[in-house]
Design an enzyme around this catalytic site. Structure first.
Site, PDB file in Angstrom:
ATOM      1  N   ASP A  22      41.839  63.643  43.105  1.00 33.53           N
ATOM      2  CA  ASP A  22      41.292  63.082  44.338  1.00 33.53           C
ATOM      3  C   ASP A  22      40.485  61.841  44.003  1.00 33.53           C
ATOM      4  O   ASP A  22      39.935  61.731  42.897  1.00 33.53           O
ATOM      5  CB  ASP A  22      40.407  64.099  45.062  1.00 33.53           C
ATOM      6  CG  ASP A  22      40.166  63.668  46.502  1.00 33.53           C
ATOM      7  OD1 ASP A  22      41.039  63.912  47.341  1.00 33.53           O
ATOM      8  OD2 ASP A  22      39.120  63.036  46.770  1.00 33.53           O
TER       9      ASP A  22
ATOM     10  N   ARG B  34      50.318  61.210  49.254  1.00 31.43           N
ATOM     11  CA  ARG B  34      49.850  62.587  49.459  1.00 31.43           C
ATOM     12  C   ARG B  34      51.004  63.593  49.415  1.00 31.43           C
ATOM     13  O   ARG B  34      50.977  64.604  50.129  1.00 31.43           O
ATOM     14  CB  ARG B  34      49.064  62.712  50.777  1.00 31.43           C
ATOM     15  CG  ARG B  34      47.924  61.726  50.925  1.00 31.43           C
ATOM     16  CD  ARG B  34      46.760  61.980  49.983  1.00 31.43           C
ATOM     17  NE  ARG B  34      46.026  63.186  50.261  1.00 31.43           N
ATOM     18  CZ  ARG B  34      44.935  63.240  51.007  1.00 31.43           C
ATOM     19  NH1 ARG B  34      44.446  62.150  51.530  1.00 31.43           N
ATOM     20  NH2 ARG B  34      44.312  64.369  51.206  1.00 31.43           N
TER      21      ARG B  34
ATOM     22  N   ARG C 201      46.671  76.564  44.993  1.00 33.14           N
ATOM     23  CA  ARG C 201      45.270  76.278  45.320  1.00 33.14           C
ATOM     24  C   ARG C 201      44.498  77.579  45.516  1.00 33.14           C
ATOM     25  O   ARG C 201      43.349  77.700  45.099  1.00 33.14           O
ATOM     26  CB  ARG C 201      45.167  75.415  46.577  1.00 33.14           C
ATOM     27  CG  ARG C 201      43.745  74.923  46.776  1.00 33.14           C
ATOM     28  CD  ARG C 201      43.534  74.280  48.112  1.00 33.14           C
ATOM     29  NE  ARG C 201      43.799  75.195  49.193  1.00 33.14           N
ATOM     30  CZ  ARG C 201      43.651  74.917  50.472  1.00 33.14           C
ATOM     31  NH1 ARG C 201      43.277  73.720  50.836  1.00 33.14           N
ATOM     32  NH2 ARG C 201      43.894  75.802  51.394  1.00 33.14           N
TER      33      ARG C 201
ATOM     34  N   ARG D 154      49.237  70.212  51.329  1.00 33.81           N
ATOM     35  CA  ARG D 154      49.295  71.437  52.132  1.00 33.81           C
ATOM     36  C   ARG D 154      50.552  71.648  52.962  1.00 33.81           C
ATOM     37  O   ARG D 154      50.736  72.721  53.521  1.00 33.81           O
ATOM     38  CB  ARG D 154      48.067  71.491  53.049  1.00 33.81           C
ATOM     39  CG  ARG D 154      46.792  71.792  52.296  1.00 33.81           C
ATOM     40  CD  ARG D 154      45.596  71.333  53.067  1.00 33.81           C
ATOM     41  NE  ARG D 154      45.638  69.890  53.227  1.00 33.81           N
ATOM     42  CZ  ARG D 154      44.757  69.181  53.908  1.00 33.81           C
ATOM     43  NH1 ARG D 154      43.780  69.777  54.541  1.00 33.81           N
ATOM     44  NH2 ARG D 154      44.860  67.872  53.976  1.00 33.81           N
TER      45      ARG D 154
ATOM     46  N   TYR E 286      32.159  57.130  51.210  1.00 29.74           N
ATOM     47  CA  TYR E 286      31.767  58.544  51.065  1.00 29.74           C
ATOM     48  C   TYR E 286      30.435  58.670  50.328  1.00 29.74           C
ATOM     49  O   TYR E 286      29.622  59.537  50.638  1.00 29.74           O
ATOM     50  CB  TYR E 286      32.851  59.335  50.311  1.00 29.74           C
ATOM     51  CG  TYR E 286      34.123  59.483  51.116  1.00 29.74           C
ATOM     52  CD1 TYR E 286      34.257  60.508  52.053  1.00 29.74           C
ATOM     53  CD2 TYR E 286      35.176  58.593  50.960  1.00 29.74           C
ATOM     54  CE1 TYR E 286      35.416  60.639  52.805  1.00 29.74           C
ATOM     55  CE2 TYR E 286      36.343  58.717  51.708  1.00 29.74           C
ATOM     56  CZ  TYR E 286      36.457  59.744  52.623  1.00 29.74           C
ATOM     57  OH  TYR E 286      37.591  59.861  53.365  1.00 29.74           O
TER      58      TYR E 286
HETATM   59  O1  CP3 Z   1      49.052  61.900  46.816  1.00 28.29           O
HETATM   60  C1  CP3 Z   1      49.033  62.963  46.188  1.00 28.29           C
HETATM   61  O2  CP3 Z   1      49.850  63.867  46.364  1.00 28.29           O
HETATM   62  C2  CP3 Z   1      48.020  63.128  45.067  1.00 28.29           C
HETATM   63  C3  CP3 Z   1      46.821  63.734  45.441  1.00 28.29           C
HETATM   64  C4  CP3 Z   1      45.778  63.048  46.330  1.00 28.29           C
HETATM   65  C5  CP3 Z   1      44.818  63.820  47.049  1.00 28.29           C
HETATM   66  N1  CP3 Z   1      43.920  62.969  47.607  1.00 28.29           N
HETATM   67  C6  CP3 Z   1      44.802  65.285  47.130  1.00 28.29           C
HETATM   68  C7  CP3 Z   1      44.048  65.929  48.210  1.00 28.29           C
HETATM   69  C8  CP3 Z   1      45.469  61.709  46.546  1.00 28.29           C
HETATM   70  C9  CP3 Z   1      46.197  60.457  46.060  1.00 28.29           C
HETATM   71  C10 CP3 Z   1      44.291  61.669  47.347  1.00 28.29           C
HETATM   72  C11 CP3 Z   1      43.630  60.417  47.749  1.00 28.29           C
HETATM   73  C12 CP3 Z   1      42.525  60.478  48.713  1.00 28.29           C
HETATM   74  N2  CP3 Z   1      41.525  61.399  48.817  1.00 28.29           N
HETATM   75  C13 CP3 Z   1      42.260  59.458  49.662  1.00 28.29           C
HETATM   76  C14 CP3 Z   1      43.063  58.198  49.831  1.00 28.29           C
HETATM   77  C15 CP3 Z   1      44.405  58.428  50.406  1.00 28.29           C
HETATM   78  C16 CP3 Z   1      44.445  58.729  51.869  1.00 28.29           C
HETATM   79  O3  CP3 Z   1      45.093  59.707  52.228  1.00 28.29           O
HETATM   80  O4  CP3 Z   1      43.876  57.946  52.641  1.00 28.29           O
HETATM   81  C17 CP3 Z   1      41.113  59.822  50.381  1.00 28.29           C
HETATM   82  C18 CP3 Z   1      40.482  59.048  51.515  1.00 28.29           C
HETATM   83  C19 CP3 Z   1      40.650  61.052  49.815  1.00 28.29           C
HETATM   84  C20 CP3 Z   1      39.420  61.816  50.187  1.00 28.29           C
HETATM   85  C21 CP3 Z   1      39.768  63.145  50.707  1.00 28.29           C
HETATM   86  N3  CP3 Z   1      40.252  64.193  49.948  1.00 28.29           N
HETATM   87  C22 CP3 Z   1      39.656  63.598  52.030  1.00 28.29           C
HETATM   88  C23 CP3 Z   1      39.168  62.758  53.197  1.00 28.29           C
HETATM   89  C24 CP3 Z   1      40.090  64.912  52.036  1.00 28.29           C
HETATM   90  C25 CP3 Z   1      40.070  65.849  53.216  1.00 28.29           C
HETATM   91  C26 CP3 Z   1      41.058  65.454  54.218  1.00 28.29           C
HETATM   92  C27 CP3 Z   1      42.363  66.066  53.931  1.00 28.29           C
HETATM   93  O5  CP3 Z   1      43.361  65.331  53.800  1.00 28.29           O
HETATM   94  O6  CP3 Z   1      42.359  67.285  53.865  1.00 28.29           O
HETATM   95  C28 CP3 Z   1      40.488  65.259  50.737  1.00 28.29           C
HETATM   96  C29 CP3 Z   1      41.050  66.549  50.288  1.00 28.29           C
HETATM   97  C30 CP3 Z   1      42.382  66.522  49.622  1.00 28.29           C
HETATM   98  N4  CP3 Z   1      42.774  65.624  48.654  1.00 28.29           N
HETATM   99  C31 CP3 Z   1      43.442  67.437  49.812  1.00 28.29           C
HETATM  100  C32 CP3 Z   1      44.472  67.096  48.943  1.00 28.29           C
HETATM  101  C33 CP3 Z   1      45.786  67.792  48.723  1.00 28.29           C
HETATM  102  C34 CP3 Z   1      43.393  68.616  50.755  1.00 28.29           C
HETATM  103  C35 CP3 Z   1      42.495  69.636  50.169  1.00 28.29           C
HETATM  104  C36 CP3 Z   1      43.002  71.026  50.326  1.00 28.29           C
HETATM  105  O7  CP3 Z   1      43.942  71.430  49.619  1.00 28.29           O
HETATM  106  O8  CP3 Z   1      42.400  71.728  51.138  1.00 28.29           O
END
Ligand code: CP3
Length: 358
Positions: free
Chosen positions: A73, A23, A36, A27, A154
């Protein structure tokens, strides 16, 4: 010329241990939030290859990591299978019509149709390849997808969950339906990752973030075996592309890990010495600092030194043991990367010699 990160994935001796953070584009970087905001929403950002490229590159320039991970994502896949997806700020993802029964599953697009609709992801990868090639700085590009189990949680719950009631009700009352959902997701994921590699991804990672929700005796049946199906498909069709599997917090499964893949991602709750004892002969290990150590630089240094003492730069890639949190100070993320480089590079100040020799 092969990249140091790719050599490290394959267990070859490298001049230093590469480091990246799960990740890492997100943010905690104000630069990310700015892009974003311009995109209008998180999903718009995922759908905009130019902007997705920009935020993928940010942690390379700002934090100095050794590998880039595609910005996207894990939920864009079920979204393109036909499930309407929304991200609510501060709350996370929502599917309005989760899968309840066989009829719901039948409405979803299968394998190649869903994978074909993800063209914006492949376009992002193509733009990234052009940008990374221009830079000539040995940065590998990691593509990714969610493990079928984690993605299916999900699809079935409709959102994040603490209890997994609906998935588990299905697991114990209608396992056939759960297997059908997992298989459909698996088939689409095979093609999705294969397309990412064709577009230019140098390695791929499967995130099984919610692995630990499954009781240990059922983990292989409901998750690992599907991840291995995907790994086998990638191995067969892209034999040179390293495969990284990250099942979060399944310590009891570690002695039973099997399959043809390259790197095992160790989560922060699993002891690295224990993972090394069971896995290091067969797999390269990635990880595993507790991400909350990033709140404190001294605690970060201590942990990096300890991991280095265990792994000694042998068959190892530095990373966190799960994703970086949004309120981590950037200076501390930079400190983590620098400390990994300090303990692993010794006096090898640059890698030019190594690159020439390869
Ligand atoms: O790693 C990276 O930098 C690449 C981008 C990436 C995102 N999501 C961007 C993201 C990756 C590899 C993921 C994977 C992801 N997404 C997982 C598995 C990894 C982990 O952290 O367990 C899961 C479970 C998700 C599903 C998901 N996406 C959730 C539960 C959420 C909300 C929770 C949160 O972290 O905010 C997201 C949103 C998300 N995916 C964001 C980002 C940068 C935040 C969204 C925003 O900018 O508001």
């Amino acid at each position: 010329m092969s990249k140091i990160f790719i050599d490290a994935c394959k267990g070859k001796q490298t001049p230093y241990t590469p480091v990246w953070m799960m990740r890492q584009a997100g943010r905690y970087l104000p630069e990310y939030k700015e892009v974003r905001q311009k995109a209008g929403s998180f999903l718009n950002l995922c759908h905009d290859p130019q902007k997705a490229k920009e935020v993928t590159i940010q942690p390379l320039d700002i934090v100095g990591v050794d590998a880039a991970i595609l910005f996207s994502d894990i939920l864009v896949l079920p979204n393109e299978m036909g499930m309407k997806l929304r991200f609510i700020e501060g709350e996370g993802p929502i599917f309005d019509d989760p899968i309840k029964d066989e009829a719901d599953l039948q409405t979803l697009l299968g394998d190649d149709k869903a994978a074909d609709k993800l063209s914006y992801v492949y376009e992002t990868i193509k733009l990234l390849k052009i940008e990374l090639d221009k830079r000539d700085d040995d940065i590998a590009l990691i593509g990714f997808a969610g493990a079928p189990w984690t993605v299916s949680t999900y699809m079935i719950e409709g959102q994040g969950t603490k209890t997994y009631n609906l998935c588990k009700k299905m697991m114990y009352s209608n396992p056939k339906l759960l297997h059908k959902i997992l298989q459909k997701t698996t088939d689409a994921t095979k093609l999705y990752l294969s397309n990412q590699i064709k577009a230019g991804a140098d390695a791929v990672q499967l995130f099984d973030s919610w692995a630990s929700a499954i009781e240990p005796s059922k983990y292989d049946e409901f998750s690992w075996s599907y991840m291995i199906q995907i790994a086998d498909y990638i191995r067969e069709n892209h034999p040179d592309t390293p495969i990284i599997l990250f099942p979060k917090a399944v310590p009891q499964f570690i002695p039973k890990v099997y399959g043809n893949f390259d790197v095992f991602g160790v989560d922060w709750a699993t002891n690295m010495t224990y993972a090394k004892k069971h896995l290091s002969d067969k797999y390269v290990l990635q990880g595993n600092m507790e991400p909350c150590r990033l709140y404190n630089q001294k605690q970060t240094t201590k942990c990096v030194e300890k991991i280095q003492k265990v792994m000694q730069g042998h068959r190892h890639i530095f990373n966190l043991g799960h994703g970086i949190l949004p309120d981590i100070p950037i200076a501390n993320a930079i400190h983590f990367v620098k400390e990994c480089q300090r303990v692993s590079r010794g006096d090898l100040k640059d890698n030019k010699k190594y690159l020439k020799g390869n």
